[in-house]
Design an enzyme around this catalytic site. Sequence first.
Site, PDB file in Angstrom:
ATOM      1  CG  HIS A 210      -1.896  -1.176   1.206  1.00 33.19           C
ATOM      2  ND1 HIS A 210      -2.098  -1.956   2.326  1.00 33.19           N
ATOM      3  CD2 HIS A 210      -2.641  -1.745   0.224  1.00 33.19           C
ATOM      4  CE1 HIS A 210      -2.941  -2.929   2.044  1.00 33.19           C
ATOM      5  NE2 HIS A 210      -3.289  -2.834   0.778  1.00 33.19           N
ATOM      6  NE  ARG A 325      -7.597  -1.580   6.283  1.00 36.36           N
ATOM      7  CZ  ARG A 325      -7.310  -2.613   5.487  1.00 36.36           C
ATOM      8  NH1 ARG A 325      -6.104  -3.127   5.498  1.00 36.36           N
ATOM      9  NH2 ARG A 325      -8.214  -3.102   4.673  1.00 36.36           N
TER      10      ARG A 325
HETATM   11  P1  NAI Z   1     -11.264  -1.590  12.692  1.00 33.10           P
HETATM   12  O1  NAI Z   1     -10.878  -0.335  12.024  1.00 33.10           O
HETATM   13  O2  NAI Z   1     -12.678  -2.047  12.548  1.00 33.10           O
HETATM   14  O3  NAI Z   1     -10.889  -1.500  14.227  1.00 33.10           O
HETATM   15  C1  NAI Z   1     -11.338  -0.450  14.966  1.00 33.10           C
HETATM   16  C2  NAI Z   1     -11.516  -0.957  16.378  1.00 33.10           C
HETATM   17  O4  NAI Z   1     -10.249  -1.062  17.013  1.00 33.10           O
HETATM   18  C3  NAI Z   1     -12.326  -0.026  17.202  1.00 33.10           C
HETATM   19  O5  NAI Z   1     -13.704  -0.256  16.965  1.00 33.10           O
HETATM   20  C4  NAI Z   1     -11.862  -0.415  18.586  1.00 33.10           C
HETATM   21  O6  NAI Z   1     -12.539  -1.560  19.044  1.00 33.10           O
HETATM   22  C5  NAI Z   1     -10.409  -0.774  18.387  1.00 33.10           C
HETATM   23  N1  NAI Z   1      -9.545   0.351  18.760  1.00 33.10           N
HETATM   24  C6  NAI Z   1      -9.209   1.410  18.001  1.00 33.10           C
HETATM   25  N2  NAI Z   1      -8.394   2.244  18.678  1.00 33.10           N
HETATM   26  C7  NAI Z   1      -8.224   1.701  19.901  1.00 33.10           C
HETATM   27  C8  NAI Z   1      -7.502   2.081  21.050  1.00 33.10           C
HETATM   28  N3  NAI Z   1      -6.783   3.201  21.095  1.00 33.10           N
HETATM   29  N4  NAI Z   1      -7.546   1.269  22.128  1.00 33.10           N
HETATM   30  C9  NAI Z   1      -8.238   0.113  22.101  1.00 33.10           C
HETATM   31  N5  NAI Z   1      -8.953  -0.285  21.033  1.00 33.10           N
HETATM   32  C10 NAI Z   1      -8.949   0.494  19.954  1.00 33.10           C
HETATM   33  O7  NAI Z   1     -10.255  -2.739  12.244  1.00 33.10           O
HETATM   34  P2  NAI Z   1     -10.592  -4.072  11.453  1.00 33.10           P
HETATM   35  O8  NAI Z   1     -11.194  -3.720  10.145  1.00 33.10           O
HETATM   36  O9  NAI Z   1     -11.270  -5.004  12.363  1.00 33.10           O
HETATM   37  O10 NAI Z   1      -9.136  -4.593  11.138  1.00 33.10           O
HETATM   38  C11 NAI Z   1      -8.313  -5.195  12.126  1.00 33.10           C
HETATM   39  C12 NAI Z   1      -6.946  -5.355  11.517  1.00 33.10           C
HETATM   40  O11 NAI Z   1      -7.050  -6.159  10.338  1.00 33.10           O
HETATM   41  C13 NAI Z   1      -6.281  -4.062  11.061  1.00 33.10           C
HETATM   42  O12 NAI Z   1      -4.915  -4.170  11.307  1.00 33.10           O
HETATM   43  C14 NAI Z   1      -6.533  -4.009   9.571  1.00 33.10           C
HETATM   44  O13 NAI Z   1      -5.561  -3.297   8.885  1.00 33.10           O
HETATM   45  C15 NAI Z   1      -6.476  -5.473   9.219  1.00 33.10           C
HETATM   46  N6  NAI Z   1      -7.234  -5.824   8.030  1.00 33.10           N
HETATM   47  C16 NAI Z   1      -8.551  -5.531   7.931  1.00 33.10           C
HETATM   48  C17 NAI Z   1      -9.285  -5.896   6.817  1.00 33.10           C
HETATM   49  C18 NAI Z   1     -10.767  -5.639   6.720  1.00 33.10           C
HETATM   50  O14 NAI Z   1     -11.354  -5.951   5.682  1.00 33.10           O
HETATM   51  N7  NAI Z   1     -11.420  -5.098   7.717  1.00 33.10           N
HETATM   52  C19 NAI Z   1      -8.642  -6.609   5.692  1.00 33.10           C
HETATM   53  C20 NAI Z   1      -7.237  -6.876   5.888  1.00 33.10           C
HETATM   54  C21 NAI Z   1      -6.572  -6.492   7.024  1.00 33.10           C
END
Ligand code: NAI
Length: 399
Positions: A210, A325
């Site tokens: 990315h 991200r």
């Molecule tokens: P997300 O963006 O949905 O996660 C946000 C969540 O993280 C918040 O709702 C909260 O629960 C937590 N959070 C954020 N800041 C925080 C803090 N300071 N302290 C504690 N908790 C906190 O992330 P998602 O989509 O679930 O992705 C998780 C991982 O997987 C990331 O590293 C992302 O890059 C990776 N990923 C995601 C994909 C997707 O389709 N969603 C695809 C490929 C990788």
Amino acid sequence: PPLKIVVCGGGNGAHVFSTLAATRANTDVSVLTIFEDEAERWTKSMKDGVMVSFTAASNQVKSRPSLVTKDPAAVIPRADVIAVVVPSYAHAPVLQAILPFCRPNTFIVGLPAHAGFDFQFTHIFGSKAKECTLAVFETLPWACRIIEYGAHAQVLGTKERVGAALLQGENSNVPFDCIATLQQLIGDKPKLKMVQNSLVVNLMAKTMIHPPIMYGKWRNWDGKPVKQKPLFYQGMDDAQADLLTRVSDEVLLISQTVKDKCNKIVLDISPITHIQDWIKEYYGDQVKDGSSLKLSFQTNQAYNGLVHPLKDAEDGGYVPDFSYRYVREDVPFGLVVLKGIAEIVDVSTPAMDTVISWAQEKLGAEYIVGAELKGRDLSQTRAPQVFGIQTVDQLMLSN
Ligand code: NAI
């Protein structure tokens, strides 16, 4: 008794994984989210359960975590499996919150890990790391998003295979088969592809894609809103393809040099592939013309419609979102970690340096000065040096 699983996180991936895990036989799943008022919102919203719908197969599953809480003391002390499913900048606060309550022989999973999760976990957990077993995933098994908080999440795509490694603490003796358990919780797909150790997972993760694409698209941007949403992968031009190739060359050179300099084990770097090979292997027939890297990206049907991260501009149009991200995670928890490993083995990385120098400015941070990792904000990254790791042998945490 059922296996007690705690999913730490309240975002997209946490919705999907907790729901799927709760549908498996003999599991008791709870969710720990320490972030803002998410636990309260999720609890209120889920009523009879959380639905996960799969757009490709047009089917859905529904289940319910037994508890959603913001209190680690309520769930962590009895956890058998703790899955950390948050973006990498949230790993440290989550690990710190669970540490005091974590008992010996707990199985902890970075789902996904992002580069340097192993270094950070070992650092934060200290002597307790020796009593736990860690699994690190190269990426999230699903492309997914929340449709309605605490009630409905959507899976847009499921990977065929995903690389992972185990890091077993020397005093850890988890009383079940970690890999089989993970596969059961995730389901038939993706198939877990176990690799030798977490360093290989750090080097194989394709989060290095990315930042060069962002750099190539926006480095000469005039600051004016764009009218249309530019395609992210399929918009690749020659300069982006060239830069990505060079970054990938550097990753392979770093990996080979680590292997050559490693005294402890014969490092199996075969899962670390060049981007040119990876895209064909990974996407197969979905790539309609694989004659060059540029065309492989441009003609990959799996990338149809995926656009650059953008924000609405005030007077219409769009501006790039550098806090997305692709920069915010993939530079301090991606390229900078690779750069740190490169410094340990004395490999110069001009292509990575170019991207990091540009990206750090967009993030308002300083990681690199010239070609050296000595910026004032280095401690905000997961470069191995941040955790006192200075030698090849120290990089090999799992051995
Ligand atoms: P997300 O963006 O949905 O996660 C946000 C969540 O993280 C918040 O709702 C909260 O629960 C937590 N959070 C954020 N800041 C925080 C803090 N300071 N302290 C504690 N908790 C906190 O992330 P998602 O989509 O679930 O992705 C998780 C991982 O997987 C990331 O590293 C992302 O890059 C990776 N990923 C995601 C994909 C997707 O389709 N969603 C695809 C490929 C990788």
